[in-house]
Design an enzyme around this catalytic site. Structure first.
Site, PDB file in Angstrom:
ATOM      1  N   PRO A  88       2.722   0.333  -2.392  1.00 38.59           N
ATOM      2  CA  PRO A  88       4.150  -0.077  -2.279  1.00 38.59           C
ATOM      3  C   PRO A  88       5.111   0.913  -1.412  1.00 38.59           C
ATOM      4  O   PRO A  88       5.825   0.777  -0.748  1.00 38.59           O
ATOM      5  CB  PRO A  88       4.319  -0.119  -3.671  1.00 38.59           C
ATOM      6  CG  PRO A  88       3.164  -0.579  -4.743  1.00 38.59           C
ATOM      7  CD  PRO A  88       2.743   0.383  -4.290  1.00 38.59           C
ATOM      8  N   GLU A 115       1.215   2.445 -12.387  1.00 39.51           N
ATOM      9  CA  GLU A 115       2.169   2.345 -11.709  1.00 39.51           C
ATOM     10  C   GLU A 115       2.032   3.433 -10.951  1.00 39.51           C
ATOM     11  O   GLU A 115       2.656   3.777  -9.904  1.00 39.51           O
ATOM     12  CB  GLU A 115       3.363   3.889 -12.547  1.00 39.51           C
ATOM     13  CG  GLU A 115       4.190   3.113 -13.683  1.00 39.51           C
ATOM     14  CD  GLU A 115       4.588   2.230 -13.110  1.00 39.51           C
ATOM     15  OE1 GLU A 115       5.653   1.970 -12.504  1.00 39.51           O
ATOM     16  OE2 GLU A 115       4.645   1.050 -13.827  1.00 39.51           O
ATOM     17  N   ARG A 153     -12.253  -9.586  11.457  1.00 39.48           N
ATOM     18  CA  ARG A 153     -11.431 -10.212  12.411  1.00 39.48           C
ATOM     19  C   ARG A 153     -11.677  -9.153  13.972  1.00 39.48           C
ATOM     20  O   ARG A 153     -11.757 -10.513  15.098  1.00 39.48           O
ATOM     21  CB  ARG A 153     -10.092 -10.904  12.347  1.00 39.48           C
ATOM     22  CG  ARG A 153     -10.455 -11.866  10.987  1.00 39.48           C
ATOM     23  CD  ARG A 153      -8.915 -12.190  11.106  1.00 39.48           C
ATOM     24  NE  ARG A 153      -8.436 -13.435  12.278  1.00 39.48           N
ATOM     25  CZ  ARG A 153      -8.708 -14.573  12.015  1.00 39.48           C
ATOM     26  NH1 ARG A 153     -10.115 -15.116  11.388  1.00 39.48           N
ATOM     27  NH2 ARG A 153      -8.972 -15.406  13.715  1.00 39.48           N
ATOM     28  N   ASP A 168      -5.686 -16.130  18.984  1.00 39.47           N
ATOM     29  CA  ASP A 168      -4.624 -16.149  17.225  1.00 39.47           C
ATOM     30  C   ASP A 168      -2.955 -15.741  17.189  1.00 39.47           C
ATOM     31  O   ASP A 168      -2.385 -15.733  18.601  1.00 39.47           O
ATOM     32  CB  ASP A 168      -5.077 -14.204  16.888  1.00 39.47           C
ATOM     33  CG  ASP A 168      -6.038 -14.451  16.107  1.00 39.47           C
ATOM     34  OD1 ASP A 168      -7.115 -16.214  15.476  1.00 39.47           O
ATOM     35  OD2 ASP A 168      -6.879 -13.624  14.941  1.00 39.47           O
TER      36      ASP A 168
HETATM   37  C1  9D3 Z   1       7.818  -2.667 -11.115  1.00 41.01           C
HETATM   38  C2  9D3 Z   1       6.390  -1.292 -11.098  1.00 41.01           C
HETATM   39  N1  9D3 Z   1       7.649  -0.572 -10.071  1.00 41.01           N
HETATM   40  C3  9D3 Z   1       8.161  -0.210 -10.484  1.00 41.01           C
HETATM   41  C4  9D3 Z   1       8.835   0.636  -9.299  1.00 41.01           C
HETATM   42  C5  9D3 Z   1       6.463   0.194  -9.093  1.00 41.01           C
HETATM   43  C6  9D3 Z   1       5.068  -0.073  -8.823  1.00 41.01           C
HETATM   44  C7  9D3 Z   1       3.888  -0.053  -9.045  1.00 41.01           C
HETATM   45  C8  9D3 Z   1       2.552  -0.739  -8.607  1.00 41.01           C
HETATM   46  C9  9D3 Z   1       5.115  -1.678  -7.722  1.00 41.01           C
HETATM   47  C10 9D3 Z   1       3.729  -2.437  -7.362  1.00 41.01           C
HETATM   48  C11 9D3 Z   1       2.791  -1.870  -8.018  1.00 41.01           C
HETATM   49  C12 9D3 Z   1       0.909  -2.343  -7.967  1.00 41.01           C
HETATM   50  N2  9D3 Z   1       0.664  -2.199  -6.163  1.00 41.01           N
HETATM   51  C13 9D3 Z   1      -0.064  -1.765  -5.070  1.00 41.01           C
HETATM   52  O1  9D3 Z   1      -0.893  -1.473  -5.815  1.00 41.01           O
HETATM   53  C14 9D3 Z   1       0.626  -2.350  -3.973  1.00 41.01           C
HETATM   54  C15 9D3 Z   1       1.204  -3.274  -2.938  1.00 41.01           C
HETATM   55  C16 9D3 Z   1       2.194  -3.668  -3.782  1.00 41.01           C
HETATM   56  O2  9D3 Z   1       3.194  -3.938  -4.879  1.00 41.01           O
HETATM   57  N3  9D3 Z   1       2.937  -4.640  -2.550  1.00 41.01           N
HETATM   58  C17 9D3 Z   1       2.588  -4.837  -1.545  1.00 41.01           C
HETATM   59  N4  9D3 Z   1       2.216  -4.010  -1.137  1.00 41.01           N
HETATM   60  C18 9D3 Z   1       1.210  -3.057  -1.911  1.00 41.01           C
HETATM   61  S1  9D3 Z   1       0.001  -2.166  -1.953  1.00 41.01           S
HETATM   62  C19 9D3 Z   1      -0.349  -2.118  -3.336  1.00 41.01           C
END
Ligand code: 9D3
Length: 247
Positions: A88, A115, A153, A168
């Site tokens: 994220p 996490e 792609r 596309d």
């Molecule tokens: C709810 C947990 N969060 C606490 C602030 C942090 C969190 C940790 C791990 C939120 C999501 C995740 C798992 N997400 C991914 O590994 C992830 C992801 C995403 O959640 N949204 C957009 N792209 C990606 S790429 C990997």
């Protein structure tokens, strides 16, 4: 292009990778996609990949040892590959990045769970961190599949003539025009006359105008970066004042 995927849920990828275009590209040797179970690189009896966070708090963190062993081995096997952590905290994935990644000889996609991963993994072994958008996923697997499908792609020969990358919807930065098929009238709703006319120049103009109309209405933010000519600007000017359709 070689793509290695490192995950604690390897079976997640079974069905999506059997999907026609990607599977055919693998069969034809255009893509070499390998899914790896991170647990292979654990040394303990229970094959543990996570541990409690230092400093306390909820959730678990992916341990450094199996990730270091796995990523170091995959990097050695795939010279020149870019190691990507799906997280994220990453740069948000978009079509310009897709094009850039399409040029790379290899990708090693590291799917985070819990996490996240121990910070030392990110510092020592990750070249780029990518997010697929501002919403919460359970882990990196779905995001990795999005990267695979979009980057695949771009690889020459993966997408056929009919469905060419050039066409596309993001190619010129505009949304697509509307599409119709038979019958010519369905429940009283007629297909636009021009599409039945056989006048190919008129059809091309209509499609361009409709693409501009859809974009102006639904995603005006895209227009700033779109590849527009003088004719497009004139059409847009017209649409700005005369757009009274309600779709
Ligand atoms: C709810 C947990 N969060 C606490 C602030 C942090 C969190 C940790 C791990 C939120 C999501 C995740 C798992 N997400 C991914 O590994 C992830 C992801 C995403 O959640 N949204 C957009 N792209 C990606 S790429 C990997």
């Amino acid at each position: 292009m070689r793509i290695d995927i490192l995950t604690i849920f390897p079976s997640f990828f079974d069905s999506p990778l059997r999907e026609s275009i990607i599977h055919r590209a693998c069969e034809r040797g255009l893509l070499d996609i390998r899914v790896h179970d991170l647990r292979v690189w654990t040394l303990d009896k229970h094959r543990v990949t996570d541990d409690a966070p230092y400093g306390g708090g909820a959730g678990m963190v992916m341990k450094p040892e199996p990730l270091f062993a796995a990523i170091e081995q995959l990097r050695a096997e795939s010279p020149g590959a870019t190691t990507v952590l799906l997280s994220p905290q990453g740069r948000v994935w978009n079509q310009p990045l897709v094009r850039e990644y399409g040029e790379r000889p290899g990708l090693i996609l590291v799917c985070g769970r819990y996490e996240g991963v121990d910070e030392r993994v990110r510092m020592a072994l990750i070249d780029e961190e990518i997010s697929i958008g501002d919403y919460v996923l359970a882990g990196g697997e779905t995001a990795a599949m999005v990267l695979v499908e979009t980057v695949a792609r771009q690889v020459p020969g993966v997408v056929g003539q009919a469905e060419s990358v050039e066409h596309d919807s993001f190619f010129s930065g505009l949304l697509d025009h509307p599409h119709y098929t038979r019958p010519p009238v369905f429940r009283g709703l007629a297909v636009p006359e021009v599409l039945l006319s056989g006048d190919h120049a008129a059809i091309t103009r209509w499609r361009r105008r409709e693409a501009l109309r859809q974009t102006l209405r639904k995603r005006p933010d895209l227009l700033a970066a779109a590849d527009l000519g003088a004719e497009d600007l004139k059409l847009l000017d017209h649409l700005g004042s005369a757009d009274d359709d309600d779709a």
